[in-house]
Scaffold this active site. Structure first.
Site, PDB file in Angstrom:
ATOM      1  N   ASN A  12      -0.904  -9.342   4.772  1.00 57.02           N
ATOM      2  CA  ASN A  12      -0.766  -7.903   5.000  1.00 57.02           C
ATOM      3  C   ASN A  12      -0.504  -7.207   3.660  1.00 57.02           C
ATOM      4  OD1 ASN A  12      -0.541  -5.453   6.320  1.00 57.02           O
ATOM      5  ND2 ASN A  12       1.146  -6.053   7.650  1.00 57.02           N
ATOM      6  N   CYS A  65      -5.199   0.631   3.577  1.00 58.11           N
ATOM      7  CA  CYS A  65      -5.267  -0.772   3.996  1.00 58.11           C
ATOM      8  C   CYS A  65      -6.654  -1.354   3.799  1.00 58.11           C
ATOM      9  CB  CYS A  65      -4.869  -0.905   5.457  1.00 58.11           C
ATOM     10  SG  CYS A  65      -6.033  -0.102   6.573  1.00 58.11           S
ATOM     11  N   GLN A 106       0.818  -1.216   0.000  1.00 58.10           N
ATOM     12  CA  GLN A 106       0.000   0.000   0.000  1.00 58.10           C
ATOM     13  C   GLN A 106       0.848   1.261   0.000  1.00 58.10           C
ATOM     14  OE1 GLN A 106      -1.595  -1.069   4.136  1.00 58.10           O
ATOM     15  NE2 GLN A 106      -1.699   1.165   4.249  1.00 58.10           N
ATOM     16  N   HIS A 138      -6.028  -1.178  11.502  1.00 52.68           N
ATOM     17  CA  HIS A 138      -5.462  -1.730  10.275  1.00 52.68           C
ATOM     18  C   HIS A 138      -6.366  -2.824   9.707  1.00 52.68           C
ATOM     19  CE1 HIS A 138      -2.399  -2.438   7.370  1.00 52.68           C
ATOM     20  NE2 HIS A 138      -1.917  -3.549   7.890  1.00 52.68           N
TER      21      HIS A 138
END
Ligand SMILES: *[C@@H]1O[C@H](CO)[C@@H](O)[C@H](O)[C@H]1NC(C)=O
Ligand SMILES: *[C@@H]1O[C@H](CO)[C@@H](O)[C@H](O)[C@H]1NC(C)=O
Ligand SMILES: *[C@@H]1O[C@H](CO)[C@@H](O)[C@H](O)[C@H]1NC(C)=O
Ligand SMILES: *[C@@H]1O[C@H](CO)[C@@H](O)[C@H](O)[C@H]1NC(C)=O
Length: 338
Positions: A302, A144, A138, A281
């Site tokens: 992630n 996110c 990102q 997140h």
């Protein structure tokens, strides 16, 4: 990015002078090798500072982080390790400000289609089933939430059509501005699912590539539909068992508290904290399992590139005593419906 030798030696003298005032003479000050490590690290990650002043400030943070990581790993009582990664010259506040970007809604209740499922597999890894695209990054944009929603959408699309297609986060960032979603300033996964549903589709990553900036919605690209969803559902909150039922069937968007230094520098093993439940997140749960020593974990994708964690993934402890789950992982989860 090479600094001139003269500049470099001025800088070294500066640091040495600071050191001299702190410690009496040392043959090989360990801080000097740390200085060397910082230089190497800058090269490795292509980091350029605008002047020596910034470099001194960044070195101080780097030093503090390296010491934290070293001390943590030396104690060795945790089942996971920390490592010096691309974020080593950022404080946790700076890191949080630019890399996360999740907003949290007062919980909405929807139906839960996996409520009555039973006989779940003892482990799951959606990567092995071809339902997970490679790790993305990102960068310095609080998007996110878009990466989390897109990972779950890529998953359900593959499971329903057999085709794994990398889809566009930038379309979400640029075009989903209807409610409180604010591109790089954060948003909600649920709204991203609603956007894709109402737009009747989402473009591919290559049609509408990621720019890590707040762009203007390109209507032409927005009308390109490579994948569809018909809506989304929320996983019942504070219930790791319910989350397991969902993740056993498809990749799921989850929210976590990723605000601590241990998370910032996580490198390998099963993460057990410390972390709170201040959700900031959005990531995707793409599986679960148990280690040889019996530690249960969630497999989490992630969006910080592959140099973070286990090639971009983190295993997070599962089935802990707190009903919120580790770092609040069971507090705010949702998944798209084909
Ligand atoms: C689960 O089972 C209960 C009881 O039979 C039923 O009322 C409910 O509708 C079922 N839920 C789903 C999502 O099928
Ligand atoms: C991105 O867009 C949001 C919402 O329109 C705005 O609040 C924010 O300042 C923008 N950020 C940047 C970096 O342009
Ligand atoms: C939108 O995307 C199309 C197709 O890639 C491109 O031709 C066009 O120039 C873009 N429009 C704007 C305003 O950037
Ligand atoms: C998405 O749904 C719309 C409306 O049902 C349909 O016209 C379109 O072909 C679908 N696109 C994909 C890629 O499945």
């Amino acid at each position: 990015m090479a600094l001139s030798t003269a500049k470099l030696s001025i800088f070294a003298v500066l640091i040495l002078a600071t050191l001299a005032s702190q410690t009496k003479s040392r043959m090989v000050p360990p801080q000097l090798s740390l200085l060397e490590r910082h230089k190497q690290w800058m090269e490795q990650y292509g980091r350029v500072y605008k002047d020596d002043e910034e470099r001194v400030v960044r070195f101080k943070i780097f030093k503090k982080n390296v010491e934290f990581i070293k001390a943590f790993n030396e104690v060795g009582t945790r089942p996971y390790k920390l490592g010096i990664n691309a974020f080593a010259d950022l404080t946790k506040e700076e890191f949080k400000a630019t890399r996360n970007g999740l907003k949290v809604k007062s919980c909405k209740i929807t139906s839960f289609k996996y409520e009555n499922v039973s006989a779940l597999p003892s482990s799951m890894d959606w990567r092995k089933k071809g339902a997970v695209t490679p790790i993305k990054d990102q960068a310095q944009c609080g998007s996110c939430w878009a990466f989390s929603a897109i990972a779950a959408t890529e998953g359900i699309h593959q499971l329903s059509t057999g085709k794994l297609i990398s889809l566009s986060e930038q379309e979400i960032v640029d075009c989903d501005r209807t409610s409180q979603d604010q591109g790089c300033e954060g948003g909600y996964m649920e709204d991203a699912f609603e956007f894709i549903t109402k737009n009747k589709g989402i473009a591919t990553e290559s049609t509408y590539p990621y720019q890590a900036t707040n762009g203007t919605c390109n209507k032409t690209k927005e009308s390109s539909h490579a994948a569809n969803i018909s809506g989304y559902e929320k996983v019942p909150i504070n219930n790791e068992e319910a989350l397991l039922k969902a993740v056993a069937h498809q990749p799921v968007s989850v929210s976590i508290d990723a605000g601590g230094l241990a998370f910032q520098f996580y490198s390998s093993g099963v993460f057990t904290g410390d972390c709170g439940t201040d959700l900031d997140h959005g990531v995707a749960a793409v599986g679960y399992g148990k280690t040889d020593d019996g530690t249960k974990y969630w497999l989490v994708k992630n969006s910080w590139g592959t140099s973070w964690g286990e090639e971009g993934y983190i295993r997070m402890e599962r089935d802990i005593s707190a009903k919120e789950g580790l770092c609040g992982i069971a507090m705010d989860s949702s998944y798209p419906i084909a």
